[in-house]
Design a protein around this motif. Structure first.
Motif, short mmCIF file in Angstrom:
data_model
loop_
_atom_site.label_atom_id
_atom_site.label_comp_id
_atom_site.label_asym_id
_atom_site.label_seq_id
_atom_site.Cartn_x
_atom_site.Cartn_y
_atom_site.Cartn_z
N LEU A 326 22.08 -69.80 -10.70
CA LEU A 326 20.62 -69.88 -10.62
C LEU A 326 19.99 -68.55 -11.04
CD1 LEU A 326 18.01 -71.34 -9.73
CD2 LEU A 326 18.43 -70.47 -7.42
N ILE A 327 20.50 -67.45 -10.52
CA ILE A 327 19.97 -66.12 -10.87
C ILE A 327 20.15 -65.85 -12.35
CG2 ILE A 327 20.19 -63.65 -10.42
CD1 ILE A 327 21.29 -64.44 -7.61
N TYR A 328 21.34 -66.16 -12.86
CA TYR A 328 21.69 -65.90 -14.25
C TYR A 328 20.74 -66.62 -15.21
CZ TYR A 328 24.67 -65.96 -18.48
OH TYR A 328 25.16 -65.84 -19.76
N TYR A 329 20.54 -67.91 -14.98
CA TYR A 329 19.71 -68.68 -15.91
C TYR A 329 18.22 -68.49 -15.67
CZ TYR A 329 23.52 -70.82 -18.39
OH TYR A 329 24.61 -71.01 -19.21
N ALA A 330 17.80 -68.23 -14.44
CA ALA A 330 16.40 -67.91 -14.20
C ALA A 330 16.01 -66.65 -14.97
CB ALA A 330 16.14 -67.73 -12.71
N PHE A 331 16.90 -65.68 -14.97
CA PHE A 331 16.64 -64.43 -15.71
C PHE A 331 16.50 -64.70 -17.20
CE2 PHE A 331 18.47 -60.46 -17.64
CZ PHE A 331 17.35 -59.66 -17.41
N ARG A 332 17.35 -65.55 -17.74
CA ARG A 332 17.30 -65.82 -19.19
C ARG A 332 16.11 -66.69 -19.57
NH1 ARG A 332 21.44 -63.64 -17.92
NH2 ARG A 332 22.88 -62.63 -19.38
N VAL A 333 15.72 -67.59 -18.70
CA VAL A 333 14.51 -68.39 -18.96
C VAL A 333 13.29 -67.47 -19.03
CG1 VAL A 333 12.92 -70.06 -17.91
CG2 VAL A 333 15.38 -70.56 -18.04
N MET A 334 13.19 -66.53 -18.08
CA MET A 334 12.07 -65.59 -18.08
C MET A 334 12.04 -64.78 -19.38
SD MET A 334 11.26 -62.58 -15.31
CE MET A 334 12.87 -61.83 -15.57
N ILE A 335 13.19 -64.27 -19.80
CA ILE A 335 13.25 -63.47 -21.03
C ILE A 335 12.87 -64.32 -22.24
CG2 ILE A 335 14.82 -62.27 -22.59
CD1 ILE A 335 16.38 -61.33 -20.18
N GLU A 384 7.84 -68.08 -11.90
CA GLU A 384 8.73 -68.63 -10.87
C GLU A 384 10.16 -68.15 -11.07
OE1 GLU A 384 7.49 -69.96 -8.40
OE2 GLU A 384 5.96 -71.46 -8.82
N SER A 385 10.61 -68.10 -12.32
CA SER A 385 11.96 -67.63 -12.61
C SER A 385 12.13 -66.18 -12.20
CB SER A 385 12.27 -67.80 -14.10
OG SER A 385 12.22 -69.16 -14.49
N GLY A 386 11.10 -65.37 -12.49
CA GLY A 386 11.17 -63.96 -12.11
C GLY A 386 11.28 -63.76 -10.61
N TRP A 387 10.52 -64.56 -9.85
CA TRP A 387 10.59 -64.44 -8.39
C TRP A 387 11.93 -64.95 -7.85
CZ3 TRP A 387 7.99 -61.66 -5.05
CH2 TRP A 387 6.74 -61.16 -5.42
N ILE A 388 12.52 -65.93 -8.50
CA ILE A 388 13.85 -66.38 -8.10
C ILE A 388 14.85 -65.24 -8.28
CG2 ILE A 388 15.77 -67.89 -8.77
CD1 ILE A 388 13.64 -70.08 -9.30
N VAL A 389 14.81 -64.59 -9.45
CA VAL A 389 15.72 -63.47 -9.69
C VAL A 389 15.47 -62.37 -8.66
CG1 VAL A 389 16.32 -61.63 -11.32
CG2 VAL A 389 15.93 -63.96 -12.15
N ARG A 390 14.21 -62.09 -8.39
CA ARG A 390 13.85 -60.98 -7.52
C ARG A 390 14.30 -61.22 -6.07
NH1 ARG A 390 10.17 -56.88 -8.16
NH2 ARG A 390 9.20 -56.05 -6.26
N CYS A 391 14.08 -62.42 -5.58
CA CYS A 391 14.32 -62.69 -4.15
C CYS A 391 15.70 -63.26 -3.87
CB CYS A 391 13.23 -63.61 -3.61
SG CYS A 391 11.58 -62.84 -3.65
N VAL A 392 16.16 -64.21 -4.68
CA VAL A 392 17.50 -64.72 -4.48
C VAL A 392 18.53 -63.64 -4.81
CG1 VAL A 392 19.16 -66.52 -5.14
CG2 VAL A 392 16.73 -67.07 -4.97
N GLY A 393 18.23 -62.84 -5.82
CA GLY A 393 19.13 -61.75 -6.20
C GLY A 393 19.20 -60.64 -5.17
#
Length: 481
Positions: A326-335, A384-393
């Motif tokens: 989830l973290i890996y792909y949320a980061f790439r979606v944001m980019i 939303e993807s950025g916040w997933i990376v920020r908080c789940v990470g």
């Protein structure tokens, strides 16, 4: 489904639901507030009625998002007292005051002047009205400042130390200006502004495709584009700086973002994983496409290869983030969305310079307008993807390196949390449906281009008002013809 009996997991799910839903609405108000300041300023400067009508039209979206943002933000903050009481007790002397600043400084300022901004057009002096619009925008963006200050402190706690289970602040300003604070505030500020710009641009493009007031909406698209020329590349650069900070302060998060299991030794630039299928159980990627040495250069280790890039295996499983995929792909979606926005901005700028965005030509730019319509919701996904990376990470920590999430949750019966989680899911679903309905209704109706413009008067010609004769505007249609 063991998680249904785990109150900590359910509390995390509830906070995730409320946070993911709530952030949809202030994202637009914070960015659109700046847009309203721009168009009202242009109206006051040029007295072009189109800018006044733009301010009136787009403010409808502002108030819709503001109302739902307030309704969903308050329950989210209440959870710090209900579901996360041990965390609040431990960090309340700093975290609580910053959240209080958001309510007293930002929300109150925004709410106090919103009524004047919406209903004061012909009731107050234009300068007073413009000041109100500015203060509403300032209030909305102060929320970003205080919320990101609080969250950044959770990521990189500073300005004090843990004493007997409570964080004691020694330097309040050091806590506020923690290592993550500046870049985090800027990254979110530009994220809300960029999202709002592409929402306004996407709606404008839809009207142009429908050939409804193309000249009017060509203006809003050009204003959006002029701002995006600066915002889109700046957002990418600030995101890059944030990534560098993650390496220095949260190496476990960086390893999860890149699905990097093995460490890369000092003196050797790390490979960059373009796409992968992370397997947490096997502690490896089942499949991946990598670019040799790219991660090292992305992180600017070209001139300093003495630092290793640490892999997830260097930490015990209980000390590193889970949900790596989830973290890996949320980061790439944001980019990917960030670069798509920059590319769309560049392409549209080229067409603008070629004269293709004038009213007589813009309706012919079908594919370009479709791209803008497609881009309208992407900013939300990126946020939303950025916040997933920020908080789940950040897991397994609530206060990074200091307080674990499992120790932060209130000891509540799982059934109680499941009940409130279900209630939130139902209510928020209804709110979302209502927001989509009223938002689509605003779009279907379109702008009222016949609104009277403040400061202008219609002078009627003098006529003989002998009884039995019609005034010019009262004659039957047949007589007018």
């Amino acid at each position: 489904m063991e998680f249904l009996s785990d109150s900590v997991v359910l509390s995390r799910m509830q906070f995730a639901l409320t946070a993911i839903f709530h952030i949809l609405w202030p994202v637009l108000t914070t960015g659109m507030g700046i847009y309203l300041v721009i168009v009202e300023g242009l109206w006051l400067k040029t007295r072009n009625p189109d800018y006044y009508l733009h301010a009136r039209f787009w403010s409808k979206f502002y108030v819709l998002n503001f109302g739902i943002g307030v309704a969903t933000g308050i329950p989210m903050e209440f959870q710090f007292g209900t579901n996360w009481a041990p965390f609040s007790e431990a960090v309340g002397n700093f975290f609580g005051s910053v959240i209080g600043f958001e309510a007293s400084w930002a929300f109150m300022l925004e709410a106090a002047f919103l009524g004047i901004m919406l209903f004061g057009w012909e009731r107050v002096n234009p300068a007073v009205h413009y000041l109100s619009t500015i203060l509403v925008a300032v209030g909305a963006n102060l929320s970003t400042l205080w919320i990101l200050t609080a969250n950044s402190w959770m990521q990189t706690p500073a300005g004090g130390e843990m004493v007997n289970g409570k964080f004691v602040v020694n330097d309040y300003f050091q806590a506020m200006f923690n290592p993550f604070m500046a870049n985090s505030v800027l990254h979110m500020f530009f994220a809300t502004l960029e999202t709002s710009l592409f929402v306004i641009g996407g709606i404008s493009a839809w009207y142009i495709l429908q050939k409804r007031h193309p000249e009017f909406f060509a203006k809003s698209l050009k204003i959006v584009l002029a701002a995006a020329i600066a915002v889109a590349p700046l957002q990418i650069y600030i995101g890059h700086l944030s990534g560098e900070q993650v390496y220095h302060y949260q190496p476990t998060k960086l390893a999860a973002m890149e699905a990097q299991w093995e460490s890369t030794p000092a003196g050797q630039p790390a490979d960059w994983s373009l796409l992968a299928i992370p397997n947490e159980k096997a502690q490896k990627n089942d499949w991946e496409i990598t670019i040799p040495n790219a991660l090292g250069y992305i992180l600017e280790f070209k001139q300093n290869l003495s630092e290793p890039v640490r892999g997830l295996k260097e930490w015990k499983p209980e000390d590193r983030p889970h949900l790596v995929g989830l973290i890996y792909y949320a980061f790439r979606v944001m980019i990917a969305i960030g670069f798509f926005f920059a590319g769309l901005m560049l392409l549209t700028t080229v067409q603008w310079l070629r004269g293709k965005l004038v009213a007589k030509n813009i309706t012919q730019q079908r594919w370009l307008m479709l791209a803008w319509v497609f881009a309208a919701p992407l900013g939300y996904i990126a946020v939303e993807s950025g916040w997933i990376v920020r908080c789940v990470g950040r897991q397994p920590w609530t206060l990074y390196g200091q307080i674990r999430t499992v120790d932060s949750a209130s000891r509540l019966p799982a059934s109680n949390v499941l009940t409130s989680l279900t209630a939130f899911a139902v209510v928020y679903s209804l709110l979302f449906i209502a927001a989509m309905y009223f938002g689509s209704r605003i779009i279907r109706r379109g702008p009222n281009l016949n609104l009277p413009i403040p400061g202008t008067e219609i002078t009627k010609p003098a006529v003989d008002t002998t009884p039995g004769e019609f005034m010019p505007d009262e004659r039957p249609v047949e007589a007018q013809q």
